[in-house]
Design a protein around this motif. Sequence first.
Motif, PDB file in Angstrom:
ATOM      1  N   LEU A 208     130.207  38.637 -13.849  1.00 28.94           N
ATOM      2  CA  LEU A 208     130.948  39.301 -12.617  1.00 28.94           C
ATOM      3  C   LEU A 208     131.469  40.715 -13.016  1.00 28.94           C
ATOM      4  CD1 LEU A 208     133.639  36.598 -11.563  1.00 28.94           C
ATOM      5  CD2 LEU A 208     131.295  37.044 -10.479  1.00 28.94           C
TER       6      LEU A 208
ATOM      7  N   ARG B 167     134.142  43.110 -11.776  1.00 29.29           N
ATOM      8  CA  ARG B 167     135.510  42.954 -10.916  1.00 29.29           C
ATOM      9  C   ARG B 167     135.952  44.247 -10.202  1.00 29.29           C
ATOM     10  NH1 ARG B 167     138.622  38.696 -12.454  1.00 29.29           N
ATOM     11  NH2 ARG B 167     139.856  39.168 -10.510  1.00 29.29           N
TER      12      ARG B 167
ATOM     13  N   GLN C  27     133.154  40.594 -16.758  1.00 26.62           N
ATOM     14  CA  GLN C  27     133.594  39.188 -17.435  1.00 26.62           C
ATOM     15  C   GLN C  27     132.469  38.098 -16.989  1.00 26.62           C
ATOM     16  OE1 GLN C  27     137.265  38.150 -14.563  1.00 26.62           O
ATOM     17  NE2 GLN C  27     136.049  36.138 -14.906  1.00 26.62           N
TER      18      GLN C  27
ATOM     19  N   ASP D  39     133.600  31.965 -14.129  1.00 26.61           N
ATOM     20  CA  ASP D  39     134.275  30.901 -14.565  1.00 26.61           C
ATOM     21  C   ASP D  39     133.398  29.673 -14.939  1.00 26.61           C
ATOM     22  OD1 ASP D  39     136.886  31.071 -14.751  1.00 26.61           O
ATOM     23  OD2 ASP D  39     137.383  31.323 -12.506  1.00 26.61           O
TER      24      ASP D  39
ATOM     25  N   THR E 280     139.142  44.738  -4.707  1.00 24.57           N
ATOM     26  CA  THR E 280     139.224  43.634  -4.050  1.00 24.57           C
ATOM     27  C   THR E 280     137.798  42.929  -3.400  1.00 24.57           C
ATOM     28  OG1 THR E 280     138.678  45.414  -2.052  1.00 24.57           O
ATOM     29  CG2 THR E 280     140.998  44.770  -2.418  1.00 24.57           C
ATOM     30  N   TRP E 281     137.007  43.203  -4.576  1.00 26.28           N
ATOM     31  CA  TRP E 281     135.610  42.397  -4.612  1.00 26.28           C
ATOM     32  C   TRP E 281     135.183  42.034  -5.943  1.00 26.28           C
ATOM     33  CZ3 TRP E 281     132.820  45.533  -7.678  1.00 26.28           C
ATOM     34  CH2 TRP E 281     133.125  46.902  -7.928  1.00 26.28           C
ATOM     35  N   ASN E 282     134.202  41.288  -5.975  1.00 25.90           N
ATOM     36  CA  ASN E 282     133.347  40.865  -7.351  1.00 25.90           C
ATOM     37  C   ASN E 282     132.034  41.343  -6.746  1.00 25.90           C
ATOM     38  OD1 ASN E 282     135.772  39.983  -8.579  1.00 25.90           O
ATOM     39  ND2 ASN E 282     135.372  37.960  -7.858  1.00 25.90           N
TER      40      ASN E 282
ATOM     41  N   LEU F  76     144.616  38.889  -2.531  1.00 28.98           N
ATOM     42  CA  LEU F  76     144.107  38.371  -3.797  1.00 28.98           C
ATOM     43  C   LEU F  76     145.247  38.427  -4.938  1.00 28.98           C
ATOM     44  CD1 LEU F  76     140.808  40.605  -4.131  1.00 28.98           C
ATOM     45  CD2 LEU F  76     141.089  38.025  -3.962  1.00 28.98           C
TER      46      LEU F  76
HETATM   47  C1  LIG Z   1     136.623  37.261  -8.298  1.00 31.30           C
HETATM   48  O1  LIG Z   1     136.665  36.537  -9.352  1.00 31.30           O
HETATM   49  C2  LIG Z   1     137.824  36.082  -9.979  1.00 31.30           C
HETATM   50  C3  LIG Z   1     137.383  35.373 -11.299  1.00 31.30           C
HETATM   51  O2  LIG Z   1     136.531  34.350 -10.945  1.00 31.30           O
HETATM   52  C4  LIG Z   1     138.374  35.381  -9.070  1.00 31.30           C
HETATM   53  O3  LIG Z   1     139.549  34.852  -9.470  1.00 31.30           O
HETATM   54  C5  LIG Z   1     138.763  36.473  -7.811  1.00 31.30           C
HETATM   55  O4  LIG Z   1     139.465  35.474  -6.856  1.00 31.30           O
HETATM   56  C6  LIG Z   1     137.464  36.781  -7.240  1.00 31.30           C
HETATM   57  N1  LIG Z   1     137.573  37.844  -6.209  1.00 31.30           N
HETATM   58  C7  LIG Z   1     137.065  37.739  -5.183  1.00 31.30           C
HETATM   59  C8  LIG Z   1     137.285  38.996  -4.095  1.00 31.30           C
HETATM   60  O5  LIG Z   1     136.261  37.045  -4.636  1.00 31.30           O
END
Ligand SMILES: *[C@@H]1O[C@H](CO)[C@@H](O)[C@H](O)[C@H]1NC(C)=O
Length: 346
Positions: free
Chosen positions: A161, A163, A145, A148, A166-168, A208
């Motif tokens: 990102l 997704r 995606q 933001d 538990t990580w991005n 999360l």
């Molecule tokens: C990953 O990105 C999403 C969308 O911005 C966000 O809501 C989520 O908390 C993020 N997850 C992590 C592990 O940072």
Amino acid sequence: MVSSASSLMAVALSVALASEAVIPSSPDDYYRGLHVALDNVGCGRFWDALAMSTAAATSAYLLDRLYADESFTLYAPVDAAWSNSTVADLSPRDNLGYLLSYHVVQAAVNSTTVAPSRLHTIAFTLYRSANSDLPGNQTQAIVLQSEDQSMPGQPDAGRILIRGDTWNATSIGSQVAYANVLIQPIDKVLAIPSSLIQTLSSSGLAILANMGATSYIAAIQAVNSKDSFASCHGCTFFVPVNRAFEQVHEAFSGLGADHQRAVLLNHVLNGTVVYSPQLLQQTPYVTAGGMPMLYLCSDDGGSRLRVGRYEARIVRSDIPVSNGVVHLIDTVMLETVNNPNRAWQA
Ligand SMILES: *[C@@H]1O[C@H](CO)[C@@H](O)[C@H](O)[C@H]1NC(C)=O
Ligand SMILES: *[C@@H]1O[C@H](CO)[C@@H](O)[C@H](O)[C@H]1NC(C)=O
Ligand SMILES: *[C@@H]1O[C@H](CO)[C@@H](O)[C@H](O)[C@H]1NC(C)=O
Ligand SMILES: *[C@@H]1O[C@H](CO)[C@@H](O)[C@H](O)[C@H]1NC(C)=O
Ligand SMILES: *[C@@H]1O[C@H](CO)[C@@H](O)[C@H](O)[C@H]1NC(C)=O
């Protein structure tokens, strides 16, 4: 959720590059060029790993596979990302080949076309192994995606990102094209999706999802269905979060085991892996309990499911697991009808 925009599937984009791609006629030239292209964007170690992985039987095909009349997108971790990952030693283990194949998408996905925040682009990688149990020889997907953009015009605007559970992973810099591949540098080595139970028990997911999904595991365990869910072959799991189970605690625990099992089966699509862009209104999905499941989009952009007279909102979509995909929902749909024949026919 705008379903027309979200139905953007990576496979549909694979034509974008082909017309302009010039592929060197000798493999040596092709690989030299690819090496230089990766070096130029700070991903030399990704090249080293690709080159080294050819020594492993299961991945010898990777470089061969790229030198082809097809388009690919490489999500290449930058060199620093390897030092931060647990796979810092790039030995030619079979696992390295598997890991790398999860970074290669079988289509040209221009990062500027990735779905906006809250919607997802699903891109199929080359990763397939005995540990992934997806239907029809399907490969494992990554979920993309764009970041933001609450403050458009920021220097960061335009990042994408990937997704994970538990990580991005985040893109670093822009994408470059080389012959038949697009290269998008990213800040992390991706993690191959783990099993349903492992994913749902992760404490990171609980934080999360702001509620966790461990009650679901307890519930499938209590009705002796944990193994059949964990080994469900290519399935879509609508998993109520812990808070949802709390809300129906009395009603659910008052049901007999058979009815509880039926309720849980009515949260699964058996034998089909449906990611959010493929969830369509007016499509009559049939649950593993044999009940029709309807997908509904509301004007406020929320997506809901309906089974019988129950409705649930999807709170987090598209968490890939080794045997399918998980969507977290906010309500336990207490539908106790179980009609295995109808489920089987579906
Ligand atoms: C990953 O990105 C999403 C969308 O911005 C966000 O809501 C989520 O908390 C993020 N997850 C992590 C592990 O940072
Ligand atoms: C690697 O980890 C260090 C320390 O945690 C951090 O500062 C750095 O940004 C990380 N690099 C990447 C590429 O993630
Ligand atoms: C699955 O696809 C791979 C790669 O395209 C192919 O080698 C393999 O034979 C296929 N397996 C089945 C069961 O179709
Ligand atoms: C992605 O698409 C944009 C807009 O069409 C184009 O300007 C850009 O060159 C493309 N990126 C690559 C790497 O081909
Ligand atoms: C899915 O369908 C298969 C084949 O009909 C069946 O063996 C399995 O038990 C089902 N799993 C679930 C969780 O419904």
